[in-house]
Every structure is written in C-alpha cells, then in structure tokens.
Design a protein around this motif. Structure first.
Motif, PDB file in Angstrom:
ATOM      1  N   ARG A   1      58.220-108.040  74.179  1.00  9.21           N
ATOM      2  CA  ARG A   1      59.339-108.578  74.952  1.00  9.21           C
ATOM      3  C   ARG A   1      60.620-108.537  74.116  1.00  9.21           C
ATOM      4  O   ARG A   1      61.699-108.202  74.626  1.00  9.21           O
ATOM      5  CB  ARG A   1      59.017-110.001  75.396  1.00  9.21           C
ATOM      6  CG  ARG A   1      60.115-110.636  76.249  1.00  9.21           C
ATOM      7  CD  ARG A   1      59.581-111.750  77.125  1.00  9.21           C
ATOM      8  NE  ARG A   1      60.646-112.494  77.774  1.00  9.21           N
ATOM      9  CZ  ARG A   1      61.374-112.063  78.786  1.00  9.21           C
ATOM     10  NH1 ARG A   1      61.149-110.850  79.287  1.00  9.21           N
ATOM     11  NH2 ARG A   1      62.313-112.816  79.318  1.00  9.21           N
ATOM     12  N   LEU A   2      60.518-108.874  72.835  1.00 11.08           N
ATOM     13  CA  LEU A   2      61.679-108.779  71.952  1.00 11.08           C
ATOM     14  C   LEU A   2      62.222-107.359  71.923  1.00 11.08           C
ATOM     15  O   LEU A   2      63.432-107.137  71.948  1.00 11.08           O
ATOM     16  CB  LEU A   2      61.275-109.212  70.538  1.00 11.08           C
ATOM     17  CG  LEU A   2      62.334-109.077  69.448  1.00 11.08           C
ATOM     18  CD1 LEU A   2      63.400-110.160  69.597  1.00 11.08           C
ATOM     19  CD2 LEU A   2      61.708-109.144  68.066  1.00 11.08           C
ATOM     20  N   ALA A   3      61.308-106.397  71.889  1.00 10.11           N
ATOM     21  CA  ALA A   3      61.696-105.005  71.721  1.00 10.11           C
ATOM     22  C   ALA A   3      62.326-104.397  72.965  1.00 10.11           C
ATOM     23  O   ALA A   3      63.003-103.377  72.875  1.00 10.11           O
ATOM     24  CB  ALA A   3      60.476-104.176  71.325  1.00 10.11           C
ATOM     25  N   THR A   4      62.118-105.013  74.098  1.00 10.94           N
ATOM     26  CA  THR A   4      62.577-104.407  75.352  1.00 10.94           C
ATOM     27  C   THR A   4      63.636-105.243  76.074  1.00 10.94           C
ATOM     28  O   THR A   4      63.908-105.007  77.246  1.00 10.94           O
ATOM     29  CB  THR A   4      61.384-104.168  76.292  1.00 10.94           C
ATOM     30  OG1 THR A   4      60.673-105.401  76.492  1.00 10.94           O
ATOM     31  CG2 THR A   4      60.430-103.137  75.704  1.00 10.94           C
ATOM     32  N   THR A   5      64.223-106.201  75.382  1.00 13.88           N
ATOM     33  CA  THR A   5      65.234-107.053  76.033  1.00 13.88           C
ATOM     34  C   THR A   5      66.525-107.078  75.222  1.00 13.88           C
ATOM     35  O   THR A   5      67.235-108.088  75.217  1.00 13.88           O
ATOM     36  CB  THR A   5      64.698-108.488  76.204  1.00 13.88           C
ATOM     37  OG1 THR A   5      64.309-109.001  74.922  1.00 13.88           O
ATOM     38  CG2 THR A   5      63.520-108.534  77.160  1.00 13.88           C
ATOM     39  N   ARG A   6      66.842-105.986  74.549  1.00 14.30           N
ATOM     40  CA  ARG A   6      68.019-105.990  73.689  1.00 14.30           C
ATOM     41  C   ARG A   6      69.316-106.234  74.473  1.00 14.30           C
ATOM     42  O   ARG A   6      70.232-106.880  73.978  1.00 14.30           O
ATOM     43  CB  ARG A   6      68.107-104.674  72.918  1.00 14.30           C
ATOM     44  CG  ARG A   6      66.969-104.453  71.950  1.00 14.30           C
ATOM     45  CD  ARG A   6      66.956-105.481  70.838  1.00 14.30           C
ATOM     46  NE  ARG A   6      65.822-105.289  69.945  1.00 14.30           N
ATOM     47  CZ  ARG A   6      65.515-106.096  68.950  1.00 14.30           C
ATOM     48  NH1 ARG A   6      66.245-107.166  68.726  1.00 14.30           N
ATOM     49  NH2 ARG A   6      64.465-105.856  68.182  1.00 14.30           N
ATOM     50  N   GLN A   7      69.394-105.728  75.696  1.00 12.68           N
ATOM     51  CA  GLN A   7      70.617-105.931  76.480  1.00 12.68           C
ATOM     52  C   GLN A   7      70.797-107.409  76.802  1.00 12.68           C
ATOM     53  O   GLN A   7      71.896-107.953  76.680  1.00 12.68           O
ATOM     54  CB  GLN A   7      70.563-105.102  77.756  1.00 12.68           C
ATOM     55  CG  GLN A   7      71.862-105.152  78.560  1.00 12.68           C
ATOM     56  CD  GLN A   7      71.840-104.182  79.738  1.00 12.68           C
ATOM     57  OE1 GLN A   7      70.883-103.438  79.916  1.00 12.68           O
ATOM     58  NE2 GLN A   7      72.903-104.189  80.518  1.00 12.68           N
ATOM     59  N   ALA A   8      69.697-108.072  77.195  1.00  8.79           N
ATOM     60  CA  ALA A   8      69.776-109.499  77.489  1.00  8.79           C
ATOM     61  C   ALA A   8      70.131-110.297  76.237  1.00  8.79           C
ATOM     62  O   ALA A   8      70.897-111.271  76.292  1.00  8.79           O
ATOM     63  CB  ALA A   8      68.450-109.982  78.071  1.00  8.79           C
ATOM     64  N   GLN A   9      69.596-109.888  75.091  1.00  8.49           N
ATOM     65  CA  GLN A   9      69.885-110.586  73.840  1.00  8.49           C
ATOM     66  C   GLN A   9      71.362-110.464  73.473  1.00  8.49           C
ATOM     67  O   GLN A   9      71.970-111.412  72.959  1.00  8.49           O
ATOM     68  CB  GLN A   9      69.019-110.019  72.720  1.00  8.49           C
ATOM     69  CG  GLN A   9      67.532-110.263  72.888  1.00  8.49           C
ATOM     70  CD  GLN A   9      66.701-109.462  71.890  1.00  8.49           C
ATOM     71  OE1 GLN A   9      67.077-109.339  70.727  1.00  8.49           O
ATOM     72  NE2 GLN A   9      65.595-108.907  72.345  1.00  8.49           N
ATOM     73  N   ALA A  10      71.946-109.281  73.735  1.00  6.91           N
ATOM     74  CA  ALA A  10      73.351-109.069  73.404  1.00  6.91           C
ATOM     75  C   ALA A  10      74.259-109.956  74.245  1.00  6.91           C
ATOM     76  O   ALA A  10      75.341-110.354  73.799  1.00  6.91           O
ATOM     77  CB  ALA A  10      73.717-107.601  73.602  1.00  6.91           C
ATOM     78  N   GLY A  11      73.816-110.302  75.452  1.00 14.54           N
ATOM     79  CA  GLY A  11      74.646-111.107  76.337  1.00 14.54           C
ATOM     80  C   GLY A  11      74.387-112.588  76.259  1.00 14.54           C
ATOM     81  O   GLY A  11      75.126-113.381  76.844  1.00 14.54           O
ATOM     82  N   ASP A  12      73.330-113.009  75.568  1.00 12.25           N
ATOM     83  CA  ASP A  12      72.975-114.429  75.531  1.00 12.25           C
ATOM     84  C   ASP A  12      72.426-114.750  74.150  1.00 12.25           C
ATOM     85  O   ASP A  12      71.316-114.354  73.794  1.00 12.25           O
ATOM     86  CB  ASP A  12      71.932-114.730  76.606  1.00 12.25           C
ATOM     87  CG  ASP A  12      71.502-116.194  76.620  1.00 12.25           C
ATOM     88  OD1 ASP A  12      71.991-116.974  75.787  1.00 12.25           O
ATOM     89  OD2 ASP A  12      70.648-116.543  77.463  1.00 12.25           O
ATOM     90  N   ALA A  13      73.203-115.500  73.363  1.00 12.00           N
ATOM     91  CA  ALA A  13      72.807-115.798  71.994  1.00 12.00           C
ATOM     92  C   ALA A  13      71.541-116.636  71.920  1.00 12.00           C
ATOM     93  O   ALA A  13      70.882-116.670  70.877  1.00 12.00           O
ATOM     94  CB  ALA A  13      73.944-116.514  71.264  1.00 12.00           C
ATOM     95  N   ARG A  14      71.182-117.328  72.994  1.00  8.93           N
ATOM     96  CA  ARG A  14      69.990-118.172  72.983  1.00  8.93           C
ATOM     97  C   ARG A  14      68.799-117.509  73.661  1.00  8.93           C
ATOM     98  O   ARG A  14      67.750-118.132  73.811  1.00  8.93           O
ATOM     99  CB  ARG A  14      70.287-119.498  73.693  1.00  8.93           C
ATOM    100  CG  ARG A  14      71.308-120.375  73.008  1.00  8.93           C
ATOM    101  CD  ARG A  14      70.797-120.947  71.703  1.00  8.93           C
ATOM    102  NE  ARG A  14      69.623-121.777  71.873  1.00  8.93           N
ATOM    103  CZ  ARG A  14      68.905-122.297  70.882  1.00  8.93           C
ATOM    104  NH1 ARG A  14      69.266-122.032  69.627  1.00  8.93           N
ATOM    105  NH2 ARG A  14      67.856-123.053  71.111  1.00  8.93           N
ATOM    106  N   PHE A  15      68.941-116.247  74.061  1.00 15.23           N
ATOM    107  CA  PHE A  15      67.877-115.610  74.840  1.00 15.23           C
ATOM    108  C   PHE A  15      66.560-115.565  74.063  1.00 15.23           C
ATOM    109  O   PHE A  15      65.500-115.903  74.592  1.00 15.23           O
ATOM    110  CB  PHE A  15      68.292-114.190  75.238  1.00 15.23           C
ATOM    111  CG  PHE A  15      67.237-113.466  76.028  1.00 15.23           C
ATOM    112  CD1 PHE A  15      67.193-113.585  77.415  1.00 15.23           C
ATOM    113  CD2 PHE A  15      66.264-112.682  75.412  1.00 15.23           C
ATOM    114  CE1 PHE A  15      66.221-112.939  78.156  1.00 15.23           C
ATOM    115  CE2 PHE A  15      65.294-112.030  76.140  1.00 15.23           C
ATOM    116  CZ  PHE A  15      65.267-112.155  77.519  1.00 15.23           C
ATOM    117  N   VAL A  16      66.612-115.138  72.808  1.00 14.55           N
ATOM    118  CA  VAL A  16      65.377-114.991  72.036  1.00 14.55           C
ATOM    119  C   VAL A  16      64.673-116.333  71.891  1.00 14.55           C
ATOM    120  O   VAL A  16      63.463-116.442  72.085  1.00 14.55           O
ATOM    121  CB  VAL A  16      65.669-114.373  70.656  1.00 14.55           C
ATOM    122  CG1 VAL A  16      64.424-114.378  69.783  1.00 14.55           C
ATOM    123  CG2 VAL A  16      66.178-112.951  70.821  1.00 14.55           C
TER     124      VAL A  16
END
Length: 497
Positions: free
Chosen positions: A96-111
């Motif tokens: 999940r970490l490896a495939t959600t980079r776009q979401a991570q870039a838009g939300d600092a708390r996503f991970v």
C-alpha cells in the motif's frame, strides 16, 4: 525452471497466504514507488512527489519473533503461524505504501492515518493472540510485547544501528528524515537494489570486516579437521518461498524464493519423518540434510517461473535466478577442543532476513570476489572485475545448548564461538557448517547514480533487497553413522569428504 511439488496436509500452524493482490508491472515485479511526476505535470508537483518518496521509502517494524522466549512446545506452531501472519501484514502495508505515492504527496498524514495506524492495530491483535496462546499452553507470555505493535516509515538510506524502533509511525507526519536522497527503481519497477548498495571490490579495505558473528571455529589448535559434503547446486530446480524452520506449516512464509540442496522434500509442510525418508542431492546418500538460502537474481527483464507468484515477482523478487557455479559445504572443528555430534533434526538459522530494519546484530553473510578473498563486506554487493566470481560466504553458529533442536525464536539454542574460540557457558562445540557460494555474474554498471542490470538477493518486500539481509538455513538430517564420521574426522585433524 520449475518449483517443487507441494504437499497439502494439515499444517502445524495456521496456513498463511499473502493477502495482497499481485501488483505487477512489465517485469512482473511489485510496483514500489512512483517517484517522479508525469512529464506533463508542473515542476512543483514533481518536487512534492520526490519529497514524499524521499521521506518514507519502506516500513520498519519491530521484530516480535526475536523477543519471544520460553514458548511451550504445544504452542510453538500457533505462535509461528501468528508471526507469519504479522509478516504478511507488513508485506500488505508495504504494498500500500508503494502504490499510494500520489495520495502521500497530497496529504502529509496519509501514511500515518491510512497505513501505519491500521497496521499497528492489526499487529496488536496478533500480539494479543500470541500472548493468549502461550499462556493457554502453560507458559508465561511477555506482557510488554504490546510495545512492539507500532511501526514507522523511514527512508531507504537510513539503517538502524539496533533493533526496530517502537512508536506510532515515526515520519508518518510527512516530516523530512535523513538527507532527502531519492531512491530510484532502476527502471524495473521494484525497490532496489540501488547504486549505493554496490561497491567496487578494489575499494574494500583488506581485512576490515567486523566478523564478530561469523567467527570461524577452525584454527591451529583443538579439532582441526574438515569434512566436505557435495550436494550440487540445485540441479533439480527445487525452489519455493517457504521457510520450514521459521514458519512451519505456512505457505509463502519467507515471502522470497530459496535455493535448496541436499534434502529433496523441502517445503513448509515437511515433517521430520518426511525429511528422514526423502531423496537427497548429496553425493553421500547418508546426508539428507537440508541446506537453503535466498536465491540471487539478475534483474535483466527475464520472466522467471514465479514472475506472477507470491514470493516471486508479485512481491518484488524479479529477474533471472542465478544458480551458484559452485556450492561448497564444509564442516570444521573448534580451536579449543573436540566437537560432539549434532542431534538429528537440529535447526540453525544464521544471518537475518530483516537486517535492514532490525539492525546488523545478527547479520552474518560476507560478500567478496574470487581473487580478492581478503576483502569482505556485509552491507554491499561487490562489483567484481572481469573473470572474477561473486562469492557469498557464511560461517554458522557452532555452539549448541546440548538439549534443544530448536528454540522459540529459532536462535537461542545455538551460539557463536567466543573470541577465544570457546563456547559460552552451558554450550558445547559441534561441527561448524561453512557455506561458500560462487557465482558467474556479469558486473553491473553504475551510471549517473543508477545501477544497470543489478543482481540482488531475494528478500522480504520491505527489506528492499539489501545485501545485509542475506541469510542461510540448515537442518541436520545426516544418519548417525555419517555424523559420527564427521565428528571423528574433524577431531582427528583429517580432511574428509
């Protein structure tokens, strides 16, 4: 190239199949990081994506298995099964970490909110079950194991000096950690190896490796003989991603593929009786021992037989499997005195498949090149000159507690010799297994910070194919006559085979 036929019996522990769907790219490999924005995106978007990737490249979870002690025998199968489930949880979270980079870039708390927080809750549930199973079987579970539930995200260039960190997520808030160096995927869609994982053998200082874990037991005094067993180089194509020692009864318990030589009935469901009655690839038919290690692969675009399988390409282990040109298996003695026979079915794990996140306390394999054997390195893959082979060498623990063929964490019943060559109190010397594997591998090239056609050891996905994660496993299934011959040969100072 095929894999061995699996038995499907009722396992000793809960059978685990990695729950994550295969996330395949062109080479059948696990997608791990979309570091770079698409060509049409603005530079600011590109920089955000690069920053997010640099912040968190992998998941670091405390190794619960290494903290477990004194598990009653009747609970060990269940505990091993829960630990294997925990490994699968980490694999799923890493995917999940490896495939959600776009979401991570838009939300600092996503991970933290979407990956690490839920992972902590799932790990806590398994830890609770482990404690319950130990207590039900008459043991006394460590009530501090809950402290190990939390994982953290960290950059690929930051390695632990000690055990895994506790806590609720480390860099999950998007804060910068490390030097911000980006880790690339070499264009093959998987996490590693990267250029920094390689070193020119000429740049390794001679006699510089700290070999505290790999102390050879042989020497000028004591028992100076050797016994060499020839078991081939896996000509029978026996491969699987199980681990009979660490995860008995668990399908894909290793999350990476192993080479097997010796015993030909090796998978997660093999009983001691199966091992004792199996065929062997060893020239001496009295040696039905199982010798296994993670395969090396050349990431050259080859689609192997497991390109779409769990343990293979679906978990980031891609490319052409490289068999050793030679596999030298040698038993040696002890510098301080005689050795005693190993018990049948003794299990030994050396090295640590999770050293990148656990730290190097149990790291053991050394890498070198033929002709440069005085230059050994543990945390880098060597770049060897033309005509020189890549060497993997492992010296196993050779002190046995005199009672147990295994232990709850699969380590406590064995120990390395001390600096003076003797065994710790309460342990006795047994023949030390030394494994030396030689490979013919085209030397990778490093250009502009990228490594082309790299080779790498198979690993758990979140371990990023780091060389320090290399490890080796052994189960003694020599018949009594052969084991006595090994002991006599070593103690007499002879060289036998």
């Amino acid at each position: 190239m095929g894999r061995n036929t699996r038995k499907r019996r009722t396992p000793l522990a809960t059978r685990i199949v990695a729950g994550a769907a295969a996330l395949a790219v062109a080479g059948g490999g696990l997608i791990w990081a979309n570091f770079y924005a698409s060509a049409h995106e603005e530079d600011s978007g590109r920089n955000r994506t690069r920053s997010a990737a640099a912040q968190i490249a992998t998941i670091d979870c405390p190794d619960v298995g290494q903290r477990i002690r004194d598990v009653p025998d009747r609970a060990r199968g269940e505990v091993d099964g829960e630990l294997a489930s925990m490994d699968s949880q980490i694999t799923d979270a890493y995917q999940r970490l490896a495939t959600t980079r776009q979401a991570q870039a838009g939300d600092a708390r996503f991970v933290q909110n979407s990956i690490l927080g839920p992972l902590k809750d799932r790990r806590k549930a398994l830890i609770d079950r482990i404690q319950l199973e130990i207590n039900r079987a008459g043991g006394r579970a460590d009530d501090t194991l809950d402290e190990l539930a939390g994982c953290q995200g960290r950059p690929a260039d930051q390695q632990q000096d000690g055990g895994g960190q506790n806590g609720d997520g480390g860099q999950g808030d998007g804060g910068q950690n490390g030097d911000g160096q980006d880790q690339d995927d070499n264009g093959n869609g998987v996490a590693g190896p990267v250029a920094d994982d390689f070193i020119d053998i000429n740049d390794v200082r001679p006699n510089s490796r700290d070999s505290r874990n790999g102390l050879a037991a042989d020497g000028d005094g004591g028992s100076t003989g050797t016994f060499t067993t020839d078991c081939g180089v896996n000509e029978n194509n026996l491969f699987n991603s199980d681990n009979l020692i660490a995860a008995p009864g668990v399908d894909n318990g290793a999350h990476h593929t192993h080479d097997y030589v010796g015993n030909q009935d090796n998978d997660a469901f093999s009983s001691d009786e199966d091992l004792a009655n199996a065929d062997t690839s060893c020239r001496n038919q009295g040696d039905r021992s199982t010798y296994y290690w993670p395969v090396l692969r050349l990431q050259d675009g080859t689609r192997e037989f497991d390109a779409d399988d769990q343990g293979g390409g679906a978990e980031g282990n891609i490319g052409r499997i490289l068999k050793p040109a030679r596999a030298e298996l040698r038993f040696v003695g002890n510098r301080r005195g005689d050795v005693v026979a190993m018990p049948k079915f003794l299990r030994v794990i050396t090295g640590d498949a999770k050293s990148f996140t656990n730290g190097d306390a149990n790291a053991n394999t050394s890498w070198s090149c033929s002709g440069f054997e005085d230059r050994q390195v543990t945390d880098k893959y060597p770049l060897c000159p033309e005509g020189s082979q890549v060497l993997r060498t492992t010296n196993f623990q050779s002190c046995w507690d005199g009672q147990n063929i295994d232990s709850a964490n699969h380590r406590d019943h064995m120990a390395f010799v001390q600096e003076d060559g003797g065994c710790p109190n309460g342990f006795q010397a047994v023949p030390q297994l030394q494994v030396r594997l030689a490979y013919d591998i085209p030397t990778p090239t490093v250009v502009n910070g990228q490594v082309r056609n790299p080779y790498a050891v198979d690993s758990f996905p979140e371990q990023l194919h780091k060389p320090i994660t290399d490890h080796n496993d052994f189960i003694n299934v020599m018949d009594e006559d052969l084991m006595n011959e090994v002991v006599d040969c070593v103690n007499r100072g002879e060289d036998c085979q």
